[in-house]
Write a protein that holds these residues in place. Structure first.
Motif, PDB file in Angstrom:
ATOM      1  N   ILE A 205      28.997  25.386  86.889  1.00  0.00           N
ATOM      2  CA  ILE A 205      29.730  24.642  87.917  1.00  0.00           C
ATOM      3  C   ILE A 205      30.245  25.579  89.004  1.00  0.00           C
ATOM      4  N   ILE A 206      30.813  26.723  88.590  1.00  0.00           N
ATOM      5  CA  ILE A 206      31.338  27.688  89.561  1.00  0.00           C
ATOM      6  C   ILE A 206      30.219  28.220  90.447  1.00  0.00           C
ATOM      7  N   ALA A 207      29.080  28.560  89.832  1.00  0.00           N
ATOM      8  CA  ALA A 207      27.950  29.069  90.610  1.00  0.00           C
ATOM      9  C   ALA A 207      27.471  28.035  91.620  1.00  0.00           C
ATOM     10  N   ALA A 208      27.395  26.758  91.184  1.00  0.00           N
ATOM     11  CA  ALA A 208      26.944  25.698  92.090  1.00  0.00           C
ATOM     12  C   ALA A 208      27.911  25.535  93.265  1.00  0.00           C
ATOM     13  N   ILE A 209      29.219  25.571  92.979  1.00  0.00           N
ATOM     14  CA  ILE A 209      30.208  25.414  94.052  1.00  0.00           C
ATOM     15  C   ILE A 209      30.116  26.566  95.052  1.00  0.00           C
ATOM     16  N   LEU A 210      29.984  27.797  94.543  1.00  0.00           N
ATOM     17  CA  LEU A 210      29.912  28.956  95.437  1.00  0.00           C
ATOM     18  C   LEU A 210      28.653  28.911  96.302  1.00  0.00           C
ATOM     19  N   VAL A 211      27.522  28.558  95.704  1.00  0.00           N
ATOM     20  CA  VAL A 211      26.265  28.521  96.472  1.00  0.00           C
ATOM     21  C   VAL A 211      26.304  27.416  97.524  1.00  0.00           C
ATOM     22  N   ILE A 212      26.665  26.208  97.091  1.00  0.00           N
ATOM     23  CA  ILE A 212      26.703  25.083  98.034  1.00  0.00           C
ATOM     24  C   ILE A 212      27.789  25.304  99.086  1.00  0.00           C
ATOM     25  N   GLY A 213      28.920  25.845  98.642  1.00  0.00           N
ATOM     26  CA  GLY A 213      30.011  26.078  99.582  1.00  0.00           C
ATOM     27  C   GLY A 213      29.637  27.026 100.704  1.00  0.00           C
ATOM     28  N   ARG A 214      28.931  28.086 100.367  1.00  0.00           N
ATOM     29  CA  ARG A 214      28.539  29.052 101.400  1.00  0.00           C
ATOM     30  C   ARG A 214      27.549  28.447 102.390  1.00  0.00           C
ATOM     31  N   LEU A 215      26.818  27.430 101.948  1.00  0.00           N
ATOM     32  CA  LEU A 215      25.874  26.773 102.853  1.00  0.00           C
ATOM     33  C   LEU A 215      26.549  25.706 103.716  1.00  0.00           C
ATOM     34  N   VAL A 216      27.620  25.107 103.198  1.00  0.00           N
ATOM     35  CA  VAL A 216      28.224  23.950 103.852  1.00  0.00           C
ATOM     36  C   VAL A 216      29.464  24.298 104.677  1.00  0.00           C
ATOM     37  N   VAL A 217      30.293  25.235 104.173  1.00  0.00           N
ATOM     38  CA  VAL A 217      31.607  25.459 104.762  1.00  0.00           C
ATOM     39  C   VAL A 217      31.533  25.932 106.203  1.00  0.00           C
ATOM     40  N   ARG A 218      30.760  26.959 106.482  1.00  0.00           N
ATOM     41  CA  ARG A 218      30.733  27.516 107.835  1.00  0.00           C
ATOM     42  C   ARG A 218      30.279  26.488 108.878  1.00  0.00           C
ATOM     43  N   PRO A 219      29.173  25.726 108.643  1.00  0.00           N
ATOM     44  CA  PRO A 219      28.794  24.706 109.634  1.00  0.00           C
ATOM     45  C   PRO A 219      29.879  23.644 109.864  1.00  0.00           C
ATOM     46  N   LEU A 220      30.537  23.204 108.773  1.00  0.00           N
ATOM     47  CA  LEU A 220      31.587  22.206 108.934  1.00  0.00           C
ATOM     48  C   LEU A 220      32.756  22.746 109.760  1.00  0.00           C
ATOM     49  N   LEU A 221      33.168  23.975 109.469  1.00  0.00           N
ATOM     50  CA  LEU A 221      34.276  24.568 110.224  1.00  0.00           C
ATOM     51  C   LEU A 221      33.884  24.819 111.667  1.00  0.00           C
ATOM     52  N   ARG A 222      32.624  25.151 111.906  1.00  0.00           N
ATOM     53  CA  ARG A 222      32.168  25.353 113.282  1.00  0.00           C
ATOM     54  C   ARG A 222      32.253  24.045 114.069  1.00  0.00           C
ATOM     55  N   MET A 234      42.420  21.458 110.936  1.00  0.00           N
ATOM     56  CA  MET A 234      43.268  21.476 109.759  1.00  0.00           C
ATOM     57  C   MET A 234      42.822  20.427 108.750  1.00  0.00           C
ATOM     58  N   ALA A 235      42.431  19.255 109.256  1.00  0.00           N
ATOM     59  CA  ALA A 235      41.964  18.196 108.365  1.00  0.00           C
ATOM     60  C   ALA A 235      40.700  18.616 107.628  1.00  0.00           C
ATOM     61  N   ALA A 236      39.794  19.301 108.329  1.00  0.00           N
ATOM     62  CA  ALA A 236      38.559  19.764 107.692  1.00  0.00           C
ATOM     63  C   ALA A 236      38.859  20.797 106.607  1.00  0.00           C
ATOM     64  N   VAL A 237      39.797  21.694 106.884  1.00  0.00           N
ATOM     65  CA  VAL A 237      40.161  22.721 105.906  1.00  0.00           C
ATOM     66  C   VAL A 237      40.771  22.088 104.651  1.00  0.00           C
ATOM     67  N   LEU A 238      41.726  21.168 104.852  1.00  0.00           N
ATOM     68  CA  LEU A 238      42.365  20.507 103.720  1.00  0.00           C
ATOM     69  C   LEU A 238      41.347  19.687 102.915  1.00  0.00           C
ATOM     70  N   THR A 269      34.226  33.975 105.798  1.00  0.00           N
ATOM     71  CA  THR A 269      33.941  33.405 107.114  1.00  0.00           C
ATOM     72  C   THR A 269      34.834  34.039 108.174  1.00  0.00           C
ATOM     73  N   GLU A 270      34.463  33.789 109.419  1.00  0.00           N
ATOM     74  CA  GLU A 270      35.251  34.302 110.541  1.00  0.00           C
ATOM     75  C   GLU A 270      36.509  33.482 110.794  1.00  0.00           C
ATOM     76  N   TYR A 271      36.718  32.415 109.991  1.00  0.00           N
ATOM     77  CA  TYR A 271      37.870  31.533 110.195  1.00  0.00           C
ATOM     78  C   TYR A 271      39.021  31.847 109.242  1.00  0.00           C
ATOM     79  N   ARG A 272      38.884  32.873 108.414  1.00  0.00           N
ATOM     80  CA  ARG A 272      39.843  33.107 107.341  1.00  0.00           C
ATOM     81  C   ARG A 272      41.262  33.344 107.849  1.00  0.00           C
ATOM     82  N   HIS A 273      41.410  34.066 108.959  1.00  0.00           N
ATOM     83  CA  HIS A 273      42.753  34.406 109.432  1.00  0.00           C
ATOM     84  C   HIS A 273      43.442  33.200 110.064  1.00  0.00           C
ATOM     85  N   GLN A 274      42.678  32.360 110.781  1.00  0.00           N
ATOM     86  CA  GLN A 274      43.254  31.142 111.330  1.00  0.00           C
ATOM     87  C   GLN A 274      43.661  30.202 110.204  1.00  0.00           C
ATOM     88  N   ILE A 275      42.823  30.100 109.197  1.00  0.00           N
ATOM     89  CA  ILE A 275      43.131  29.247 108.041  1.00  0.00           C
ATOM     90  C   ILE A 275      44.380  29.758 107.325  1.00  0.00           C
TER      91      ILE A 275
END
Length: 570
Positions: A205-222, A234-238, A269-275
């Motif tokens: 489960i952890i491996a799946a979350i990390l793999v999928i997360g790295r593919l999904v998180v950056r585009p969504l935050l962009r 903020m809503a996207a982050v939460l 990601t490049e958004y870590r400090h803003q988050i």
């Protein structure tokens, strides 16, 4: 209106407590954690709640739904684990690997075994003994780091050792909470087999979350950041944090583990400090609510007959952990004063012990009486932490004086990669605090003996010496320094220092404080990498240039300096 708005009175009481506790603890320079524990005890059912039968008016000051508050407070733990994952830096972990994965792992492992065996010897169940051993091996990151930061001591040898151990302890809470969940599941069949199956499923489960997360998180935050709307971002982050927490909860793991994984994903990601900046208020308030709920669950009268045993257990825990950590520190290369100071400083229990014990009570791994007793032991040790810090500092200084090394400059062979600061006045101290918050080691020189004595009593790595003399700088190991910063404002003196350092060590970046633009140009001509004219804003810019010049990403450096600017302007 109250009936239509659940927890309205509880929310108001909490906000009143937060509005009073935070300023008072800041003024008193103690951890807000201790303040919120006291508030929870006061307004809970075992505090003023015991008096409502005699004085019904007190019901206005008592929280009627502790369970509801505790449920909301658990979100504080979720956000705390998220922040730990977000702030983890692979580079930082690698640079401190000996202290984190060597000393830290040894301290947690050996302390857990020793405390667990003692708990079992006192007749506790095996599962409860295991949980107690692991959670009581942890110390208070929130209180210790705050104390060290306030005293500008995070960059001392003892401060770095303590921080390394605390960093591993923060990582250890994730598997500890996972283990609590396994023990509380009560699976049929052999415990070992059930545990191995649960661990295998968790890894997938952890491996799946990390793999999928790295593919999904950056585009969504962009997409969210492209809207230029802070609310949408903020809503996207939460959504991503709580969504990941819900996924792990649905898979039978803890929400805190999901939040930790979300933090790890965001940290790349490049958004870590803003988050980090946006989430901090949520984390602070919700975590405060969690500690209020822990305080409300404390029932001192339930163990009043064992109060002496509580105090003895608290002191015993501190002594045991210190006796374990001291020889481990020496085995991992710490000097006697540093090992002793770190061992005493980390003897207390911590907030994560409260988290683990609360979780164990919720799933039935631990009996309520035992949980109450151990929570009180942990709280007592946390209240003793400021005194432990003072004792640790005094012990370290006394041992250093006995070794006749307290007032001598560092030898070159003892020096590590650090920033050397020439001059420790207003600007030098601000630079030191900025470096402290960035976990970057430094050492400073000043010619004012009273200033040096005052700061050395607080453990600041400040030495009496002339920063314009190459032989003194050589003793500090400037040849391997990350950078040299001179904060001298005099025209001739600062130019002489910059010229001398650049001539002797041309590979070391030199950053200088200048009186005006013309002075800055002359300093650059003398070899300074950067020179900034004086004013408050200029000193902030000097901090930014210094952090960037020694390899901190510009976005991260700017976030750190912006935070310092907000503090200065508030």
């Amino acid at each position: 209106m109250h009936a239509d708005f659940p927890l309205l009175k509880e929310i108001i009481l909490f906000l009143v407590a937060a509005g009073l506790v935070m300023p008072l603890t800041q003024r008193a320079r103690i951890s807000p954690v201790l303040g919120f524990l006291c508030v929870g005890l006061l307004i809970g059912p075992y505090g003023l709640g015991r008096l409502t039968d005699s004085w019904p008016a007190l019901e206005l000051l008592v929280i009627d739904d502790p369970a509801g508050v505790a449920t909301v407070g658990e979100l504080g733990v979720v956000f705390l684990l998220f922040m730990i994952g977000l702030e983890l830096s692979v580079a930082q972990l690698w640079a401190m690997r000996r202290l984190v994965f060597g000393l830290g792992a040894a301290q947690v492992g050996i302390s857990a075994v020793a405390i667990g065996l003692i708990a079992y010897a006192f007749g506790n169940a095996p599962g409860a003994s295991v949980v107690l051993g692991l959670c009581l091996a942890l110390s208070s990151t929130a209180i210790v780091v705050q104390l060290l930061s306030q005293q500008l001591r995070l960059s001392t040898a003892a401060g770095r050792a303590a921080f390394g151990v605390l960093l591993f302890q923060d990582l250890a809470i994730v598997p500890i909470l996972f283990l609590v969940g396994i023990l509380g599941a009560g699976s049929e069949g052999p415990v070992l087999l059930s545990g191995l199956q649960a661990i295998g499923s968790a890894i997938l489960i952890i491996a799946a979350i990390l793999v999928i997360g790295r593919l999904v998180v950056r585009p969504l935050l962009r997409i969210a950041s492209a809207s230029k709307s802070r609310e949408q971002f903020m809503a996207a982050v939460l959504l991503l944090i709580l969504g990941t927490a819900m996924l792990t909860a649905a898979a039978g793991l803890s929400m805190a583990l999901g939040a930790f994984l979300a933090g790890l994903i965001f940290s790349g990601t490049e958004y870590r400090h803003q988050i980090n900046s946006d989430i901090e208020p949520f984390k602070g308030l919700l975590l405060a609510l969690f500690f209020v709920s822990v305080g409300m669950s404390l029932d001192p009268l339930a163990v009043w007959s064992q109060l002496g045993l509580v105090l003895v257990s608290a002191l015993g825990l501190i002594v045991l952990k210190a006796l374990i950590l001291y020889p481990l520190g020496r085995a991992f290369g710490l000097s006697t004063p540093v090992a002793a100071e770190a061992a005493i400083l980390l003897g207390e229990g911590g907030e994560f012990a409260a988290v683990a014990i609360t979780a164990a009570l919720a799933v039935g791994v631990m009996e309520r009486e035992l949980g109450q007793f151990m929570l009180l032991v942990v709280v007592v040790t946390m209240f003793l932490t400021p005194g432990l810090a003072a004792l640790a500092r005094w012990t370290g200084a006394a041992l250093a004086r006995r070794a006749k090394g307290a007032d001598a400059p560092l030898a070159a062979e003892d020096a590590q990669e650090r920033v050397v600061i020439g001059g420790f006045g207003r600007v030098g101290q601000m630079l030191a605090r900025t470096l402290e918050e960035s976990r970057i080691p430094y050492v400073a020189l000043d010619l004012d003996p009273e200033l040096v004595a005052e700061h050395r009593r607080r453990g600041v790595p400040l030495y009496f010496g002339d920063a314009s003399r190459p032989d003194v700088l050589d003793r500090l190991g400037i040849h391997s320094a990350l950078a040299f910063a001179t904060t001298m404002g005099q025209h001739g003196a600062s130019e002489h220092v910059v010229r001398a350092v650049h001539r002797a060590w041309p590979a070391v970046p030199v950053f200088a404080r200048a009186r005006d633009a013309e002075h800055a140009r002359r300093l650059i001509a003398c070899g300074a990498t950067g020179a900034v004219p004086e004013t408050t804003e200029a000193s902030l810019r000097l901090s930014l240039d210094l952090l960037s010049g020694i390899g901190i990403p510009e976005e991260a450096a700017r976030a750190i300096v912006d935070e310092r600017r907000n503090e200065l302007m508030s």
